[in-house]
Design a protein around this motif. Structure first.
Motif, mmCIF file in Angstrom:
data_model
loop_
_atom_site.group_PDB
_atom_site.id
_atom_site.type_symbol
_atom_site.label_atom_id
_atom_site.label_comp_id
_atom_site.label_asym_id
_atom_site.label_seq_id
_atom_site.Cartn_x
_atom_site.Cartn_y
_atom_site.Cartn_z
ATOM 1 N N ASN A 172 0.877 -1.167 0.000
ATOM 2 C CA ASN A 172 0.000 0.000 0.000
ATOM 3 C C ASN A 172 0.910 1.211 0.000
ATOM 4 N N VAL A 173 0.730 2.080 -0.983
ATOM 5 C CA VAL A 173 1.599 3.244 -1.136
ATOM 6 C C VAL A 173 0.765 4.520 -1.187
ATOM 7 N N ALA A 174 1.385 5.629 -0.857
ATOM 8 C CA ALA A 174 0.708 6.927 -0.905
ATOM 9 C C ALA A 174 0.612 7.438 -2.339
ATOM 10 N N ASP A 175 1.585 7.093 -3.186
ATOM 11 C CA ASP A 175 1.661 7.625 -4.541
ATOM 12 C C ASP A 175 2.235 6.546 -5.462
ATOM 13 N N ILE A 176 1.385 5.961 -6.290
ATOM 14 C CA ILE A 176 1.811 4.870 -7.166
ATOM 15 C C ILE A 176 2.904 5.323 -8.132
ATOM 16 N N ALA A 177 2.760 6.490 -8.714
ATOM 17 C CA ALA A 177 3.774 6.990 -9.656
ATOM 18 C C ALA A 177 5.131 7.145 -8.968
ATOM 19 N N ALA A 178 5.123 7.629 -7.745
ATOM 20 C CA ALA A 178 6.381 7.795 -7.008
ATOM 21 C C ALA A 178 6.996 6.432 -6.673
ATOM 22 N N ALA A 179 6.158 5.458 -6.322
ATOM 23 C CA ALA A 179 6.663 4.114 -6.028
ATOM 24 C C ALA A 179 7.282 3.493 -7.282
ATOM 25 N N LYS A 180 6.612 3.655 -8.424
ATOM 26 C CA LYS A 180 7.160 3.144 -9.687
ATOM 27 C C LYS A 180 8.496 3.802 -9.996
ATOM 28 N N ALA A 181 8.565 5.108 -9.822
ATOM 29 C CA ALA A 181 9.813 5.828 -10.106
ATOM 30 C C ALA A 181 10.943 5.321 -9.207
ATOM 31 N N PHE A 182 10.655 5.128 -7.926
ATOM 32 C CA PHE A 182 11.678 4.672 -6.997
ATOM 33 C C PHE A 182 12.156 3.257 -7.337
ATOM 34 N N TYR A 183 11.235 2.298 -7.407
ATOM 35 C CA TYR A 183 11.636 0.905 -7.626
ATOM 36 C C TYR A 183 12.165 0.670 -9.039
#
Length: 122
Positions: A21-32
């Motif tokens: 569960n993430v606060a911001d899917i786009a940010a999670a994609k960018a990080f991983y």
């Protein structure tokens, strides 16, 4: 299609998927994506699957961020049978069986309070 069915048969009652569960899917994609080179498949605005080359999982903003860890998802051939087994073993169903694109799932709490999910293909 037989190949997928055989793979799922082999994976019955094994960990199959991990959800964050993430606060911001786009940010999670960018990080991983940047940190590990993971690949992504979007399934609408609230869900994205990741693939690290060995294991798949997902990013969702449907629930609260749980800094203690991701949601571990187990595969089952027979969802109702496994739900009964979880209850008999002392688990507590915290989200009943629900449909989602591609299958059905339920969530449970183990005796220590860890939440896991179990899914079956459609």
């Amino acid at each position: 299609m037989a190949e997928k069915s055989e793979k799922q048969e082999h994976n019955d009652r094994r960990i199959d998927y991990v959800e964050f569960n993430v606060a911001d899917i786009a940010a999670a994609k960018a990080f991983y994506g940047s940190a590990f080179g993971w690949r992504f498949t979007d399934y609408g605005p609230n869900y994205c699957e990741f693939d690290d080359g060995r294991l798949k999982g997902g990013f969702t903003d449907f629930g609260p961020v749980r800094p203690g860890g991701p949601l571990v998802v187990v595969y089952a051939r027979d969802l109702e049978e496994v739900l009964t087994s979880v209850e008999k073993a002392g688990g507590t169903i915290c989200r009943p069986i629900t449909d989602f694109p591609g299958g059905r799932r339920f969530h449970f709490l183990d005796r220590d309070g860890y939440e896991l999910a179990v899914w079956a293909s459609a």
